[in-house]
Design an enzyme around this catalytic site. Structure first.
Site, PDB file in Angstrom:
ATOM      1  N   ASP A 107       0.814  -1.131  -0.193  1.00  0.00           N
ATOM      2  CA  ASP A 107       0.018  -0.097   0.114  1.00  0.00           C
ATOM      3  C   ASP A 107       0.798   1.438  -0.080  1.00  0.00           C
ATOM      4  OD1 ASP A 107      -1.509  -2.024   0.800  1.00  0.00           O
ATOM      5  OD2 ASP A 107      -2.338  -1.129   2.694  1.00  0.00           O
ATOM      6  N   GLU A 146     -10.623  -2.321   4.541  1.00  0.00           N
ATOM      7  CA  GLU A 146      -9.026  -1.658   4.627  1.00  0.00           C
ATOM      8  C   GLU A 146      -8.882  -0.366   3.953  1.00  0.00           C
ATOM      9  OE1 GLU A 146      -6.505  -5.843   4.884  1.00  0.00           O
ATOM     10  OE2 GLU A 146      -7.075  -4.924   2.797  1.00  0.00           O
TER      11      GLU A 146
HETATM   12  C1  FRU Z   1      -3.937  -3.798   2.775  1.00  0.00           C
HETATM   13  C2  FRU Z   1      -3.260  -4.057   4.107  1.00  0.00           C
HETATM   14  C3  FRU Z   1      -3.685  -3.158   5.071  1.00  0.00           C
HETATM   15  C4  FRU Z   1      -2.405  -3.328   6.166  1.00  0.00           C
HETATM   16  C5  FRU Z   1      -1.429  -3.364   5.169  1.00  0.00           C
HETATM   17  C6  FRU Z   1      -0.170  -4.543   5.582  1.00  0.00           C
HETATM   18  O1  FRU Z   1      -3.356  -4.188   1.569  1.00  0.00           O
HETATM   19  O2  FRU Z   1      -3.613  -5.440   4.369  1.00  0.00           O
HETATM   20  O3  FRU Z   1      -4.548  -3.102   5.973  1.00  0.00           O
HETATM   21  O4  FRU Z   1      -2.310  -2.177   7.006  1.00  0.00           O
HETATM   22  O5  FRU Z   1      -1.636  -3.965   4.032  1.00  0.00           O
HETATM   23  O6  FRU Z   1       1.024  -4.545   4.845  1.00  0.00           O
END
Ligand code: FRU
Length: 507
Positions: free
Chosen positions: A22, A205
């Site tokens: 992300d 998320e």
């Molecule tokens: C989304 C996610 C978020 C988390 C991160 C962990 O892709 O699962 O929810 O903070 O990636 O790397």
């Protein structure tokens, strides 16, 4: 790194080496767009998360900086956001200068292993030197997890005029929780939204909340982005959104949007399989006024196994989000930032324009009829389409190994499509070549446009001025070096076409 490896994008951001997911902490500050990202510097697969860091002054070229946040005894550093604390509400500023404050999730893998549910909680860090170095706040976590929910993460903080305080938009398993604070340190629960709305095929998320003016109107609305994995329309990870009003405490759906997101249905920012966890930049100057977005150009279905050797994954290009009243209701449109036009080199042909016949039917001679084209390019196509047409048409990318990628519009279905089944290596995951079913055309105009950004191993389609967006990745065994327009069926005519080579952003 020379950015010359197979599949390495030329004008998209990708990390120098190793694993990225992300985008995080996107904030504009003193002439720089900051891009932090979920990063594991020790491997090309996901692991203990750090925040990697890069900056850009033009949203096109990126300078890599050193890792901003390392995991510590409180946990891995998961996704989050950053703000400029202009009035020093946090008291973390120095010598009258506003601090940059990052708000992120700690993921405590040890607590998880020990069977506790409260292993995700929110923390802050601050910087006095334009994000070059960061100090974690001594009183972390600032928002402990007493919800009983394991999924409690990805804080996106913004200043709310209505509430006259900071508002944190947080993903809490199957809903969004809003928290308020005067100082970025003490947080109070405001409200919850969404457990019975939108799509719930997976965990929620990476939310974002912002206001957008309604195009060609005097009104403005709040847009709430919510990424979800799995549960996306074409499989795996995707980003849905809600249009409504946030009054400082509560998010309420716009009555005109409500029926779009009942009965487990979602409205999607991008119908492609490779745009996830995207959020928008904080603090873009009002004189600019754009709502700037960027997402992770991959999908949890296969992100860890895609066939790139030294690094994994890239970001989408930065995009401008706008809100429109359409025949389908309120819809968020995406368009690539205009700054990308500075990468245009020579113009090339994608079609024989004489007689305005768009394309030949797909045949075995496909390759012979194709035009030579660069592997990183921009293509703009404009068609007229008759009501009732059942035609299927669009663009093919071809290479010397007989591989082909197809993207276009299927008038019989009223949907755009992307077909990467024959576009190269897909042995790494069954999920990668699943059928592509949904990318509804929103526009009902007799003129149809496709704006495509192609970068060796990805395509981003902005159709009808960005009303329908499709972002997809693929892995041809050699770069695609020809393009061909195809059309099957009657009632469609090419009006014009442009192709441009796009330069690399890497030195
Ligand atoms: C989304 C996610 C978020 C988390 C991160 C962990 O892709 O699962 O929810 O903070 O990636 O790397």
């Amino acid at each position: 790194t020379d950015y010359g490896e197979p599949h390495r994008p030329r004008f998209h951001f990708s990390p120098p080496a190793n694993w990225m997911n992300d985008p995080n902490g996107m904030v504009y500050h003193e002439g720089e767009y900051h891009l932090f990202y979920q990063y594991y510097p020790d491997s090309t697969v996901w692991g203990p998360m750090h925040w990697g860091h890069a900056v850009s002054t033009d949203l096109v070229h990126w300078e890599h900086l050193s890792v901003a946040l390392y995991p510590d005894s409180l946990g891995y550093i998961f996704s989050g956001s950053a703000v400029v604390d202009h009035r020093n509400t946090s008291g973390l500023g120095k010598e009258g200068e506003a601090p940059l404050v990052a708000i992120y999730t700690y993921h405590n893998a040890e607590r998880e292993r020990a069977g506790h549910d409260d292993y995700q909680y929110q923390a802050i860090a601050y910087s006095h030197d334009r994000g070059r170095s960061w100090t974690k706040y001594a009183g972390n976590p600032v928002l402990p997890n007493n919800t009983g929910l394991r999924d409690f993460r990805d804080p996106k903080v913004s200043w709310s005029e209505a509430a006259n305080q900071w508002v944190m938009t947080l993903a809490a398993q199957d809903h969004i929780s809003f928290y308020g604070s005067d100082n970025l340190i003490d947080w109070e629960h405001l409200s919850d939204f969404g457990s019975d709305l939108g799509s719930h095929g997976g965990v929620w998320e990476c939310p974002d909340l912002f206001r957008l003016p309604v195009k060609d109107g005097d009104d403005s609305k709040h847009v709430l982005l919510v990424s979800i994995n799995p549960g996306a329309p074409n499989g795996g990870s995707g980003t849905q959104y809600f249009v409504g009003n946030f009054d400082g405490t509560t998010f309420t759906l716009d009555p005109a949007f409500a029926s779009d997101v009942t009965n487990e249905r979602g409205v999607w920012l991008d119908y492609g399989r490779d745009n996830y966890a995207g959020v928008t930049w904080s603090d873009v100057p009002e004189s600019d006024g754009r709502r700037l977005f960027l997402g992770w150009m991959s999908n949890w279905n296969y992100a860890n196994v895609v066939p790139t050797e030294t690094w994994r994954s890239a970001m989408t290009v930065p995009r401008v989000l706008t809100l429109h009243q359409t025949p389908a209701g309120y819809r968020v449109f995406s368009q690539p930032v205009a700054e990308l036009e500075t990468l245009r080199g020579s113009e090339f042909a994608v079609a024989e324009m004489e007689g305005n016949q768009p394309a030949q039917p797909a045949t075995d001679e496909s390759a012979a009829l194709a035009f030579p084209a660069p592997a990183s390019a921009e293509v703009k196509l404009r068609y007229s389409i008759e009501p009732g047409s059942q035609a299927r048409f669009g663009l093919e990318l071809l290479n010397e190994d007989g591989e082909v990628y197809r993207i276009g519009y299927d008038a019989a279905k009223g949907h755009y499509f992307s077909d990467r089944r024959a576009a190269g290596d897909h042995s790494f995951s069954d999920a990668f070549t699943g059928t592509f079913e949904q990318a509804p055309r929103i526009s009902d105009s007799g003129e149809l446009s496709m704006h495509l950004l192609i970068d060796r191993a990805s395509v981003e389609l902005f159709a009808d001025g960005g009303a329908t967006v499709v972002t997809e990745i693929f892995f041809p065994s050699t770069d695609f070096n020809r393009m061909r327009l195809f059309a099957e069926g009657e009632g469609v005519r090419l009006l014009d076409s442009q192709g441009y080579t796009l330069a690399s952003i890497w030195p």
